[in-house]
Scaffold this motif. Structure first.
Motif, PDB file in Angstrom:
ATOM      1  N   MET A   1      72.057  36.379 -73.550  1.00 17.66           N
ATOM      2  CA  MET A   1      70.807  35.648 -73.410  1.00 17.66           C
ATOM      3  C   MET A   1      69.660  36.630 -73.621  1.00 17.66           C
ATOM      4  N   ASN A   2      68.680  36.223 -74.426  1.00 17.37           N
ATOM      5  CA  ASN A   2      67.556  37.116 -74.695  1.00 17.37           C
ATOM      6  C   ASN A   2      66.518  37.063 -73.560  1.00 17.37           C
ATOM      7  N   GLN A   3      65.649  38.053 -73.542  1.00 15.79           N
ATOM      8  CA  GLN A   3      64.651  38.200 -72.471  1.00 15.79           C
ATOM      9  C   GLN A   3      63.728  36.997 -72.376  1.00 15.79           C
ATOM     10  N   GLU A   4      63.310  36.469 -73.505  1.00  9.86           N
ATOM     11  CA  GLU A   4      62.363  35.351 -73.503  1.00  9.86           C
ATOM     12  C   GLU A   4      62.959  34.120 -72.828  1.00  9.86           C
ATOM     13  N   ARG A   5      64.219  33.824 -73.128  1.00  7.23           N
ATOM     14  CA  ARG A   5      64.864  32.660 -72.528  1.00  7.23           C
ATOM     15  C   ARG A   5      65.063  32.859 -71.023  1.00  7.23           C
ATOM     16  N   MET A   6      65.344  34.087 -70.591  1.00  5.86           N
ATOM     17  CA  MET A   6      65.520  34.346 -69.163  1.00  5.86           C
ATOM     18  C   MET A   6      64.256  33.995 -68.387  1.00  5.86           C
ATOM     19  N   TYR A   7      63.110  34.386 -68.945  1.00  8.30           N
ATOM     20  CA  TYR A   7      61.848  34.100 -68.257  1.00  8.30           C
ATOM     21  C   TYR A   7      61.477  32.627 -68.346  1.00  8.30           C
ATOM     22  N   GLN A   8      62.007  31.903 -69.334  1.00  8.83           N
ATOM     23  CA  GLN A   8      61.764  30.465 -69.419  1.00  8.83           C
ATOM     24  C   GLN A   8      62.657  29.696 -68.446  1.00  8.83           C
ATOM     25  N   VAL A   9      63.874  30.201 -68.221  1.00  5.06           N
ATOM     26  CA  VAL A   9      64.816  29.521 -67.336  1.00  5.06           C
ATOM     27  C   VAL A   9      64.337  29.577 -65.897  1.00  5.06           C
ATOM     28  N   LEU A  10      64.001  30.769 -65.401  1.00  2.00           N
ATOM     29  CA  LEU A  10      63.549  30.924 -64.021  1.00  2.00           C
ATOM     30  C   LEU A  10      62.039  30.772 -63.959  1.00  2.00           C
ATOM     31  N   ARG A  11      61.571  29.726 -63.303  1.00  2.00           N
ATOM     32  CA  ARG A  11      60.132  29.490 -63.165  1.00  2.00           C
ATOM     33  C   ARG A  11      59.550  30.236 -61.975  1.00  2.00           C
ATOM     34  N   GLY A  12      60.343  30.438 -60.933  1.00  2.00           N
ATOM     35  CA  GLY A  12      59.876  31.156 -59.760  1.00  2.00           C
ATOM     36  C   GLY A  12      60.706  30.800 -58.547  1.00  2.00           C
ATOM     37  N   PRO A  13      60.537  31.537 -57.459  1.00  2.00           N
ATOM     38  CA  PRO A  13      61.278  31.209 -56.237  1.00  2.00           C
ATOM     39  C   PRO A  13      60.699  29.958 -55.587  1.00  2.00           C
ATOM     40  N   HIS A  14      61.556  29.202 -54.939  1.00  2.40           N
ATOM     41  CA  HIS A  14      61.109  28.024 -54.205  1.00  2.40           C
ATOM     42  C   HIS A  14      61.172  28.369 -52.718  1.00  2.40           C
ATOM     43  N   VAL A  15      60.014  28.569 -52.113  1.00  2.00           N
ATOM     44  CA  VAL A  15      59.945  28.982 -50.715  1.00  2.00           C
ATOM     45  C   VAL A  15      59.596  27.767 -49.865  1.00  2.00           C
ATOM     46  N   SER A  16      60.511  27.424 -48.967  1.00  2.00           N
ATOM     47  CA  SER A  16      60.309  26.312 -48.039  1.00  2.00           C
ATOM     48  C   SER A  16      61.086  26.636 -46.762  1.00  2.00           C
ATOM     49  N   GLU A  17      61.012  25.746 -45.783  1.00  4.55           N
ATOM     50  CA  GLU A  17      61.761  25.968 -44.548  1.00  4.55           C
ATOM     51  C   GLU A  17      63.257  25.993 -44.825  1.00  4.55           C
ATOM     52  N   LYS A  18      63.708  25.042 -45.638  1.00  4.80           N
ATOM     53  CA  LYS A  18      65.133  24.976 -45.942  1.00  4.80           C
ATOM     54  C   LYS A  18      65.595  26.224 -46.697  1.00  4.80           C
ATOM     55  N   SER A  19      64.791  26.700 -47.636  1.00  9.43           N
ATOM     56  CA  SER A  19      65.205  27.869 -48.410  1.00  9.43           C
ATOM     57  C   SER A  19      65.252  29.134 -47.554  1.00  9.43           C
ATOM     58  N   THR A  20      64.387  29.255 -46.563  1.00  7.81           N
ATOM     59  CA  THR A  20      64.456  30.423 -45.681  1.00  7.81           C
ATOM     60  C   THR A  20      65.670  30.344 -44.757  1.00  7.81           C
ATOM     61  N   VAL A  21      66.041  29.149 -44.342  1.00  9.25           N
ATOM     62  CA  VAL A  21      67.227  28.983 -43.495  1.00  9.25           C
ATOM     63  C   VAL A  21      68.486  29.341 -44.274  1.00  9.25           C
ATOM     64  N   ILE A  22      68.619  28.835 -45.510  1.00  8.28           N
ATOM     65  CA  ILE A  22      69.828  29.144 -46.279  1.00  8.28           C
ATOM     66  C   ILE A  22      69.864  30.607 -46.697  1.00  8.28           C
ATOM     67  N   ALA A  23      68.710  31.233 -46.841  1.00  8.91           N
ATOM     68  CA  ALA A  23      68.680  32.657 -47.165  1.00  8.91           C
ATOM     69  C   ALA A  23      69.236  33.479 -46.007  1.00  8.91           C
ATOM     70  N   ASP A  24      68.916  33.088 -44.782  1.00 10.20           N
ATOM     71  CA  ASP A  24      69.396  33.817 -43.611  1.00 10.20           C
ATOM     72  C   ASP A  24      70.860  33.518 -43.300  1.00 10.20           C
ATOM     73  N   GLU A  25      71.242  32.250 -43.374  1.00 11.03           N
ATOM     74  CA  GLU A  25      72.571  31.853 -42.917  1.00 11.03           C
ATOM     75  C   GLU A  25      73.644  31.980 -43.995  1.00 11.03           C
ATOM     76  N   ALA A  26      73.321  31.618 -45.246  1.00  7.33           N
ATOM     77  CA  ALA A  26      74.361  31.523 -46.276  1.00  7.33           C
ATOM     78  C   ALA A  26      74.180  32.518 -47.421  1.00  7.33           C
ATOM     79  N   ASN A  27      73.216  33.407 -47.335  1.00  4.30           N
ATOM     80  CA  ASN A  27      72.945  34.389 -48.391  1.00  4.30           C
ATOM     81  C   ASN A  27      72.708  33.703 -49.732  1.00  4.30           C
TER      82      ASN A  27
END
Length: 99
Positions: free
Chosen positions: A1-27
């Motif tokens: 996969m080329n660099q340009e497509r990688m940056y198009q695929v990932l738009r950014g992190p989604h930070v919410s209450e649920k995402s912080t919980v799964i980050a702590d509990e389930a990695n």
């Protein structure tokens, strides 16, 4: 996969209450991704950009909400969310809590 497509695929992190919980509990980390992105593209992009090992990728299509602006009706766009499970020993921290 080329660099340009990688940056198009990932738009950014989604930070919410649920995402912080799964980050702590389930990695796991939640990302906003392109609507046409596949699980394989998401896995490759995360592994190459952040230099981590990805165990699993789950995706969810999120429908945009209907909004009213007085008498005018509108609609937010649909988007796609990816939950990326990391291997043991790897970690991504977008919030950066105070120690």
């Amino acid at each position: 996969m080329n660099q340009e497509r990688m940056y198009q695929v990932l738009r950014g992190p989604h930070v919410s209450e649920k995402s912080t919980v799964i980050a702590d509990e389930a990695n796991q980390v939640a990302f906003k991704v392109a609507r046409d992105a596949t699980k394989r593209e998401i896995k490759a992009a995360v592994e190459q950009l952040f230099e981590v090992a990805v165990r699993d990728v789950r995706v969810a299509n999120v429908n945009g909400k209907r909004k009213n602006f007085g008498r005018i009706q509108g609609r937010r766009p649909d988007w796609k969310k990816a939950y990326v499970a990391l291997e043991e020993g790897y970690e991504l921290d977008f919030i950066g809590g105070v120690e």
